[in-house]
Design a protein around this motif. Structure first.
Motif, PDB file in Angstrom:
ATOM      1  N   UNK A  75      21.249   9.892   2.127  1.00 10.77           N
ATOM      2  CA  UNK A  75      22.673  10.169   2.346  1.00 10.77           C
ATOM      3  C   UNK A  75      23.459   9.972   1.053  1.00 10.77           C
ATOM      4  N   UNK A  76      24.380  10.868   0.777  1.00  8.93           N
ATOM      5  CA  UNK A  76      25.249  10.711  -0.386  1.00  8.93           C
ATOM      6  C   UNK A  76      26.651  11.199  -0.038  1.00  8.93           C
ATOM      7  N   UNK A  77      27.599  10.758  -0.809  1.00  4.98           N
ATOM      8  CA  UNK A  77      29.003  11.065  -0.535  1.00  4.98           C
ATOM      9  C   UNK A  77      29.270  12.545  -0.813  1.00  4.98           C
ATOM     10  N   UNK A  78      29.732  13.234   0.198  1.00  2.01           N
ATOM     11  CA  UNK A  78      30.025  14.661   0.105  1.00  2.01           C
ATOM     12  C   UNK A  78      31.246  14.973   0.965  1.00  2.01           C
ATOM     13  N   UNK A  79      31.724  16.191   0.862  1.00  2.33           N
ATOM     14  CA  UNK A  79      32.868  16.602   1.678  1.00  2.33           C
ATOM     15  C   UNK A  79      32.443  17.655   2.689  1.00  2.33           C
ATOM     16  N   UNK A  90      23.110  16.628   4.384  1.00  4.63           N
ATOM     17  CA  UNK A  90      23.628  17.862   4.961  1.00  4.63           C
ATOM     18  C   UNK A  90      22.482  18.817   5.286  1.00  4.63           C
ATOM     19  N   UNK A  91      22.650  19.573   6.358  1.00  2.00           N
ATOM     20  CA  UNK A  91      21.694  20.615   6.720  1.00  2.00           C
ATOM     21  C   UNK A  91      22.412  21.646   7.585  1.00  2.00           C
ATOM     22  N   UNK A  92      21.720  22.702   7.929  1.00  2.00           N
ATOM     23  CA  UNK A  92      22.302  23.740   8.768  1.00  2.00           C
ATOM     24  C   UNK A  92      21.243  24.283   9.715  1.00  2.00           C
ATOM     25  N   UNK A 151      15.354  17.436  13.496  1.00  2.00           N
ATOM     26  CA  UNK A 151      16.742  17.484  13.959  1.00  2.00           C
ATOM     27  C   UNK A 151      17.226  16.161  14.576  1.00  2.00           C
ATOM     28  N   UNK A 152      16.329  15.242  14.868  1.00  2.00           N
ATOM     29  CA  UNK A 152      16.656  14.070  15.696  1.00  2.00           C
ATOM     30  C   UNK A 152      17.844  13.254  15.189  1.00  2.00           C
ATOM     31  N   UNK A 153      17.915  12.990  13.904  1.00  2.00           N
ATOM     32  CA  UNK A 153      18.961  12.095  13.397  1.00  2.00           C
ATOM     33  C   UNK A 153      20.254  12.823  13.052  1.00  2.00           C
ATOM     34  N   UNK A 154      20.273  14.135  13.238  1.00  2.00           N
ATOM     35  CA  UNK A 154      21.450  14.925  12.863  1.00  2.00           C
ATOM     36  C   UNK A 154      22.397  15.134  14.043  1.00  2.00           C
ATOM     37  N   UNK A 155      23.648  15.312  13.696  1.00  2.00           N
ATOM     38  CA  UNK A 155      24.642  15.726  14.674  1.00  2.00           C
ATOM     39  C   UNK A 155      25.526  16.788  14.042  1.00  2.00           C
ATOM     40  N   UNK A 168      25.005  16.834   9.938  1.00  2.00           N
ATOM     41  CA  UNK A 168      24.913  15.683   9.048  1.00  2.00           C
ATOM     42  C   UNK A 168      24.064  14.571   9.668  1.00  2.00           C
ATOM     43  N   UNK A 169      23.349  13.868   8.794  1.00  2.00           N
ATOM     44  CA  UNK A 169      22.580  12.693   9.193  1.00  2.00           C
ATOM     45  C   UNK A 169      22.977  11.536   8.294  1.00  2.00           C
ATOM     46  N   UNK A 170      23.306  10.403   8.879  1.00  2.00           N
ATOM     47  CA  UNK A 170      23.670   9.221   8.104  1.00  2.00           C
ATOM     48  C   UNK A 170      22.445   8.406   7.733  1.00  2.00           C
ATOM     49  N   UNK A 171      21.269   8.893   8.135  1.00  2.00           N
ATOM     50  CA  UNK A 171      20.006   8.229   7.817  1.00  2.00           C
ATOM     51  C   UNK A 171      19.204   9.075   6.829  1.00  2.00           C
ATOM     52  N   UNK A 172      18.333   8.455   6.032  1.00  2.00           N
ATOM     53  CA  UNK A 172      17.440   9.230   5.170  1.00  2.00           C
ATOM     54  C   UNK A 172      16.554  10.149   6.011  1.00  2.00           C
ATOM     55  N   UNK A 173      16.200  11.287   5.453  1.00  2.00           N
ATOM     56  CA  UNK A 173      15.415  12.268   6.197  1.00  2.00           C
ATOM     57  C   UNK A 173      14.268  12.781   5.327  1.00  2.00           C
ATOM     58  N   UNK A 174      13.052  12.758   5.890  1.00  2.00           N
ATOM     59  CA  UNK A 174      11.892  13.313   5.196  1.00  2.00           C
ATOM     60  C   UNK A 174      11.631  14.729   5.711  1.00  2.00           C
TER      61      UNK A 174
END
Length: 216
Positions: A75-79, A90-92, A151-155, A168-174
């Motif tokens: 996770x990193x600071x983004x807008x 971030x993902x889509x 997709x589990x940790x994303x909303x 977005x996920x507030x957790x690290x993602x592999x």
């Protein structure tokens, strides 16, 4: 609202998949998931269609990057599209939009770039991609990677009448898998427009399709 967006931007590809494609795409994806994660794409079907199929039929999200060896996303600071700051990955869910980020070399950026994948409540999607003339002259296109993320940790970042397809996920993602792409894999490569860096975003939106249609 869909009619207005269709006048300004380009609609998402309308595709259906034959049985042969489905079988082949599933085989390719499953081999990567249960292997080393690198998708070795040898299919005669366009890679664009493979990406669309996965985005539409698998419980994964996508992230495009020019970096080809990301083992874990932090996770990193983004807008967000609305300007709100978040610290997240971030993902889509879209199969077109992330390719732009995979092939666009930001080191060649002059001024700014504007792009997006807008989704309405009806489920229809619309795209715009615009760079400055100075960036265009810098030959900004390169090769990159599409990463497939669980997709589990994303909303969904936000769901409104019109929203960007941001998750977005507030957790690290592999990543589960990845595939290399280049400009031939970008569905809207011939729909990238040119804008002036200091012009209002609204003007870029209003003139985007017009500029593209009359660019040469």
């Amino acid at each position: 609202m869909d009619i207005i967006l269709a006048l300004l931007f380009y609609r998402s590809p309308q595709v259906s998949f034959c049985d042969e494609e489905i079988k082949e795409f599933d085989t390719i994806f499953n081999a990567a998931i249960h292997g080393d994660g690198l998708i070795k794409y040898t299919s005669l079907f366009p890679k664009q269609r493979f990406l669309l199929y996965i985005s539409m039929n698998k419980n994964v999200l996508m992230h495009g990057s020019t970096q080809k060896s990301i083992a874990e996303f932090e996770p990193r600071r983004q807008t967000l599209y609305n300007g709100k700051y978040v610290e997240a990955v971030f993902a889509t869910k879209d199969g077109v939009w992330p390719v732009f980020y995979s092939i666009f070399n930001k080191d060649k950026l002059a001024g700014n770039f504007r792009n997006g994948c807008l989704e309405t409540r009806s489920g229809k999607k619309f795209y715009f991609f615009s760079i400055t003339k100075e960036t265009y002259m810098n030959s900004p296109w390169t090769q990159g990677m599409i990463y497939f993320l669980p997709r589990e940790s994303f909303e969904r970042a936000r769901k409104e009448i019109i929203s960007f397809d941001e998750w977005i996920s507030e957790e690290p993602v592999k990543p589960m898998a990845k595939i290399e792409v280049d400009l031939t894999d970008f569905y809207f490569m011939d729909r990238v427009s040119i804008h002036k860096a200091k012009e209002p975003v609204l003007k870029t939106w209003l003139l985007y399709k017009w500029r593209n249609l009359f660019s040469g």
